[in-house]
Design a protein around this motif. Structure first.
Motif, PDB file in Angstrom:
ATOM      1  N   ALA A 534      65.749   3.127   0.469  1.00 51.39           N
ATOM      2  CA  ALA A 534      65.445   4.076  -0.806  1.00 51.39           C
ATOM      3  C   ALA A 534      66.868   4.745  -1.330  1.00 51.39           C
ATOM      4  CB  ALA A 534      64.439   4.914  -0.420  1.00 51.39           C
ATOM      5  N   TYR A 535      66.962   4.724  -2.716  1.00 51.59           N
ATOM      6  CA  TYR A 535      68.108   5.359  -3.067  1.00 51.59           C
ATOM      7  C   TYR A 535      68.182   6.801  -2.421  1.00 51.59           C
ATOM      8  CZ  TYR A 535      68.436   1.821  -6.502  1.00 51.59           C
ATOM      9  OH  TYR A 535      68.777   0.542  -7.239  1.00 51.59           O
ATOM     10  N   SER A 536      67.064   7.676  -2.091  1.00 50.31           N
ATOM     11  CA  SER A 536      67.340   8.629  -1.578  1.00 50.31           C
ATOM     12  C   SER A 536      67.241   9.056  -0.235  1.00 50.31           C
ATOM     13  CB  SER A 536      65.912   9.493  -2.242  1.00 50.31           C
ATOM     14  OG  SER A 536      64.777   9.048  -1.610  1.00 50.31           O
ATOM     15  N   LEU A 537      67.250   7.838   0.537  1.00 47.19           N
ATOM     16  CA  LEU A 537      67.157   7.882   2.128  1.00 47.19           C
ATOM     17  C   LEU A 537      68.184   8.619   2.764  1.00 47.19           C
ATOM     18  CD1 LEU A 537      65.273   7.089   4.544  1.00 47.19           C
ATOM     19  CD2 LEU A 537      66.495   4.847   4.514  1.00 47.19           C
ATOM     20  N   TYR A 538      69.315   8.577   2.123  1.00 45.71           N
ATOM     21  CA  TYR A 538      70.554   8.959   2.992  1.00 45.71           C
ATOM     22  C   TYR A 538      70.139  10.620   2.866  1.00 45.71           C
ATOM     23  CZ  TYR A 538      75.379  10.761   3.982  1.00 45.71           C
ATOM     24  OH  TYR A 538      76.302  11.400   4.384  1.00 45.71           O
ATOM     25  N   ASP A 539      70.209  11.239   1.869  1.00 43.54           N
ATOM     26  CA  ASP A 539      69.856  12.718   1.910  1.00 43.54           C
ATOM     27  C   ASP A 539      68.576  13.062   2.359  1.00 43.54           C
ATOM     28  OD1 ASP A 539      72.146  12.987   0.299  1.00 43.54           O
ATOM     29  OD2 ASP A 539      71.203  12.876  -1.551  1.00 43.54           O
ATOM     30  N   TYR A 540      67.585  12.166   2.665  1.00 46.03           N
ATOM     31  CA  TYR A 540      66.378  12.684   3.162  1.00 46.03           C
ATOM     32  C   TYR A 540      66.218  12.719   4.538  1.00 46.03           C
ATOM     33  CZ  TYR A 540      61.561  12.250   4.590  1.00 46.03           C
ATOM     34  OH  TYR A 540      60.114  12.159   5.039  1.00 46.03           O
ATOM     35  N   LEU A 541      67.342  11.653   5.169  1.00 46.97           N
ATOM     36  CA  LEU A 541      67.374  11.658   6.775  1.00 46.97           C
ATOM     37  C   LEU A 541      68.307  12.700   7.055  1.00 46.97           C
ATOM     38  CD1 LEU A 541      68.195   7.830   7.238  1.00 46.97           C
ATOM     39  CD2 LEU A 541      66.127   8.853   7.783  1.00 46.97           C
ATOM     40  N   ARG A 542      69.282  13.350   6.682  1.00 46.67           N
ATOM     41  CA  ARG A 542      69.954  14.464   7.005  1.00 46.67           C
ATOM     42  C   ARG A 542      69.024  15.733   6.904  1.00 46.67           C
ATOM     43  NH1 ARG A 542      75.272  14.563   3.549  1.00 46.67           N
ATOM     44  NH2 ARG A 542      73.810  14.176   1.943  1.00 46.67           N
ATOM     45  N   ALA A 543      68.467  15.898   5.883  1.00 44.79           N
ATOM     46  CA  ALA A 543      67.391  16.729   5.712  1.00 44.79           C
ATOM     47  C   ALA A 543      66.491  16.978   6.937  1.00 44.79           C
ATOM     48  CB  ALA A 543      66.612  16.878   4.150  1.00 44.79           C
ATOM     49  N   SER A 544      65.741  15.699   6.925  1.00 47.39           N
ATOM     50  CA  SER A 544      64.782  15.639   8.195  1.00 47.39           C
ATOM     51  C   SER A 544      65.408  15.794   9.400  1.00 47.39           C
ATOM     52  CB  SER A 544      64.288  14.312   8.127  1.00 47.39           C
ATOM     53  OG  SER A 544      63.721  13.946   6.874  1.00 47.39           O
ATOM     54  N   ILE A 545      66.647  15.497   9.589  1.00 51.41           N
ATOM     55  CA  ILE A 545      67.225  15.774  11.025  1.00 51.41           C
ATOM     56  C   ILE A 545      67.402  17.227  11.408  1.00 51.41           C
ATOM     57  CG2 ILE A 545      69.475  15.705  12.139  1.00 51.41           C
ATOM     58  CD1 ILE A 545      69.647  12.594  11.208  1.00 51.41           C
ATOM     59  N   GLU A 546      67.664  17.929  10.062  1.00 55.87           N
ATOM     60  CA  GLU A 546      67.780  19.376  10.129  1.00 55.87           C
ATOM     61  C   GLU A 546      66.510  20.148  10.318  1.00 55.87           C
ATOM     62  OE1 GLU A 546      70.310  23.018   7.958  1.00 55.87           O
ATOM     63  OE2 GLU A 546      70.022  21.037   6.672  1.00 55.87           O
ATOM     64  N   GLN A 547      65.541  19.479   9.826  1.00 51.71           N
ATOM     65  CA  GLN A 547      64.334  20.396   9.597  1.00 51.71           C
ATOM     66  C   GLN A 547      63.589  20.345  11.049  1.00 51.71           C
ATOM     67  OE1 GLN A 547      62.311  18.599   6.410  1.00 51.71           O
ATOM     68  NE2 GLN A 547      63.564  19.711   5.027  1.00 51.71           N
TER      69      GLN A 547
END
Length: 726
Positions: A534-547
């Motif tokens: 997904a186009y947004s996956l890179y940013d989403y993964l980084r946010a998920s790791i932090e959360q």
């Protein structure tokens, strides 16, 4: 590396091309040879080397048809022209060759990604002709050392020793010298070799990275015998008017003796230079000249020439064929039009292979032959020379000797033991700045999937580590592909690692391990090249790791749900809502739903449709999701080659090490259609292939039991029923 195996068609074709080039374009001088025979009949010395192999590719540009005047021009230091107007330097009886097993010492300064590729081509040409053991002394920066250390360790060439020297430690000795040459500080480091190399090293051949050998380097080593008691530096005269100062108005070169000398190929008597006070000598000369000259223009070459101008007794001129210089203002035709065979080609123009020269195509063909030559074919033993084997070679040979060629799975066993040459960071790469939650996409591919790269770069803006399974020739095609792609050439955060092809089965898990080992971020997304995230996956993964607070506090593998389309053209969804619409319309499917549902069923797609937060799933037999894990996660099991069970085994390993499997509610990746690979075709059509995969599974189960004991029982129980591989 395989110490035995079938001949390769590509390597044979390259060798044939090399021999054809040698025969038609680079053959010997019959006049010299006949003259040698006449001398022999008169009791004199012969022309040419009686040990040379007929037809070996030593360059000779064909005559252009113009008549030669009497007393054709020669370079200072070359033997005089004979009355027939030929430069007879190649007809001088050569000095005796070094003993068969004498260790020849070679020093090279190398920095950066591009220079490392040049070194490999140079070394190929050395290995092709060499008959002696070699010790390569490599003065490198950190980038080049990382590349070349990995390459030579995996190349496992017999009778080649490698020593590395830290160029950064040498920089203070030359950083005070202003240098306008494109080589920068590294172009000055040959000046400090007498002090940088081991004090017991007496002689060394120093080479630029942009030279190509067309002869046995032992012949060059033998020229040390021509040195007088005082001479310490062997050089070929500069083949241009640079040091004469007449190339353009106000051209003011450094001082030189006559036409000066080129330092692309140097014979150094290190012992004599140390005794003569070389360090004090060159520093004093450089300091004095820099009072009136703003900088060096040709790096170390200017300082070498200034020292020789002041101390001419240091230099032993070498025959011109040992450094045929293809610079922008070259006069090398005076050499190669008259000499019968050329030994070293030097691409000393900043334009390299694009230099303007009417005969450049002939020289370029020689260079390209080595550039694309199968380096696996250069793992040749030097019979009769008691050299220590490369590290790991004896164990490898013993393991190979235990294989039974009658075994139906011999091909699998052999491929598992293959040590592939690995060239990490094949192209220039800038590591991402450290970020605590950053993620690198890790994948592998072959030439058939190269077209996927541009689309992947558009979907994933973060760092990537990709292993490519290529031949030497394909690696050059890949290089040109990237250079001509506006998308790929703009990305400096994508690290490409070439694993050179050897064997008939695709070493998928070995490739994954190479890419995984070179990832530099704390987390990695373990994907395949035929998936677009997904186009947004890179940013989403980084946010998920932090959360999820995964920074060492939780041992988790984040599952990215996988889908597929059967359409070569479709509108890629920009969100989960759009994906669900396509899924309901039948334009998308859950991955392998029709062929291998158990591979991804535990992801629980029905729950994912409604999920708003990550949820945990349990491992089940044959589960093979795409996951995000810490960089130090377990490596893939390299026994699995070709098609079948390569990811399944890795997920079992993660579960055995108590990784939580957490499905991310907004993440997705989509598989694109493509022609089936050769390995999957063989799996589907060949019962023996499938039997061998099952045998590998059984061995994997046994190893699980030995390693994890009772904890492995759940895997053995779940996998008792025979299933098709993933």
């Amino acid at each position: 590396m395989l110490l035995r195996g079938r001949p390769r068609t590509l390597g044979a074709a390259a060798l044939l091309l090399l021999l054809l080039i040698g025969f038609f374009l680079f053959g010997g001088d019959p006049d010299c040879e006949l003259g040698g025979e006449r001398e022999a009949r008169r009791g004199g010395g012969g022309g040419g080397d009686p040990r040379s192999v007929p037809g070996s590719p030593t360059p000779r540009v064909p005559p252009d048809g113009r008549p030669r005047s009497q007393g054709a021009a020669t370079f200072d230091g070359d033997p005089p022209a004979d009355p027939r107007g030929h430069n007879r330097s190649d007809c001088i009886p050569p000095p005796p060759p070094p003993p068969k097993c004498e260790l020849l010492q070679v020093a090279i300064v190398c920095a950066g990604h591009n220079s490392s590729r040049d070194v490999i081509t140079l070394v190929k040409s050395l290995l092709f002709y060499r008959k002696n053991p070699l010790h390569l002394h490599l003065v490198t920066d950190a980038v080049a050392r990382n590349i070349l250390e990995t390459l030579f360790h995996t190349w496992m060439v017999p009778a080649v020793q490698i020593s590395f020297y830290n160029a950064d430690e040498l920089k203070p000795q030359v950083s005070w010298i202003p240098n306008k040459h494109y080589s920068g500080l590294y172009g000055l480091m040959k000046l400090v070799l007498p002090s940088a190399l081991p004090p017991d090293l007496a002689r060394v051949i120093v080479l630029d990275t942009d030279v190509t050998f067309a002869s046995n380097i032992a012949e060059l080593w033998a020229l040390f015998a021509h040195f007088s008691d005082k001479q310490a530096i062997g050089l070929v005269e500069n083949q241009s008017d640079w040091y004469l100062g007449n190339l353009w108005r106000n051209h003011r070169p450094w001082p030189a003796l006559g036409r000066g000398f080129n330092t692309g190929v140097i014979l150094l008597r290190l012992d004599r230079l140390r005794q003569a006070g070389w360090e004090h000598m060159w520093k004093l000369t450089a300091t004095r000249e820099l009072l009136t000259l703003p900088a060096t223009s040709l790096a170390d070459q200017d300082i070498f020439n200034a020292v020789i101008k002041e101390h001419p007794w240091l230099v032993q001129p070498l025959p011109c064929m040992w450094n045929v210089q293809l610079s922008d203002h070259t006069l090398a035709e005076r050499c190669y039009s008259e000499a019968s065979d050329l030994k070293v080609i030097h691409w000393n123009s900043p334009k390299k292979l694009r230099v303007k020269n009417k005969h450049v195509e002939s020289f370029r063909n020689l260079y390209l032959t080595f550039l694309e030559y199968d380096g696996n074919l250069l793992r040749r033993e030097l019979f009769g020379c008691p050299c220590p084997p490369p590290p790991g070679a004896e164990q490898l040979q013993q393991a190979l000797a235990q294989l039974e060629e009658q075994d139906a799975c011999f091909e699998f066993r052999q491929q598992q033991l293959t040590v592939h040459r690995v060239h990490i960071t094949f192209l220039p790469h800038k590591p991402p700045p450290p970020q605590p939650h950053d993620v690198t996409l890790v994948a592998q591919l072959s030439m058939e999937r190269l077209q996927m790269l541009e689309a992947l770069c558009r979907h994933w803006p973060g760092p990537m580590s990709l292993a490519l399974y290529l031949t030497d020739a394909e690696a050059q095609q890949f290089l040109r592909f990237v250079e001509t792609s506006a998308v790929l050439s703009a990305r400096q955060d994508v690290a490409y690692h070439v694993v050179y092809r050897e064997g008939s089965l695709y070493p998928i898990n070995q490739l994954r391990n190479v890419a995984l080992a070179q990832a530099l971020t704390p987390y990695v997304f373990l994907s395949d090249i035929d998936f677009l995230p997904a186009y947004s996956l890179y940013d989403y993964l980084r946010a998920s790791i932090e959360q999820l607070e995964l920074d060492g506090r939780r041992k988790a593998a984040l599952v990215v749900p996988a889908f597929e389309t059967l359409h070569y053209r479709f509108s890629f969804p920009s969100s989960k809502a759009e994906l669900l619409t396509l899924l309901d319309a039948g334009s998308l499917y859950t991955f392998r739903y029709h062929e291998w549902p158990q591979g991804h069923a535990p992801t629980d797609y029905a729950r994912w449709r409604e999920a708003q937060a990550p949820y945990r799933v349990q491992w089940a037999a044959d589960y093979e999701p795409y996951v995000v894990v810490p960089r130090d996660c377990p490596r893939y099991d390299p026994r699995f080659v070709g098609f079948g069970w390569n990811k399944v085994a890795h997920i079992i390993e993660l579960d055995a090490q108590e990784y939580e499997l957490l499905v991310l509610p907004e993440a997705f990746t989509i598989h694109l259609p493509h022609a089936p690979s050769l390995d999957i075709t063989r799996f589907r059509s060949n019962p023996t292939y499938r039997d061998c995969v099952r045998a590998l599974k059984d061995e994997f189960h046994q190893d699980l039991s030995r390693h994890y004991g009772a904890a492995a029982l759940k895997y053995l129980t779940a996998l008792q029923q025979p299933r098709g591989p993933a």
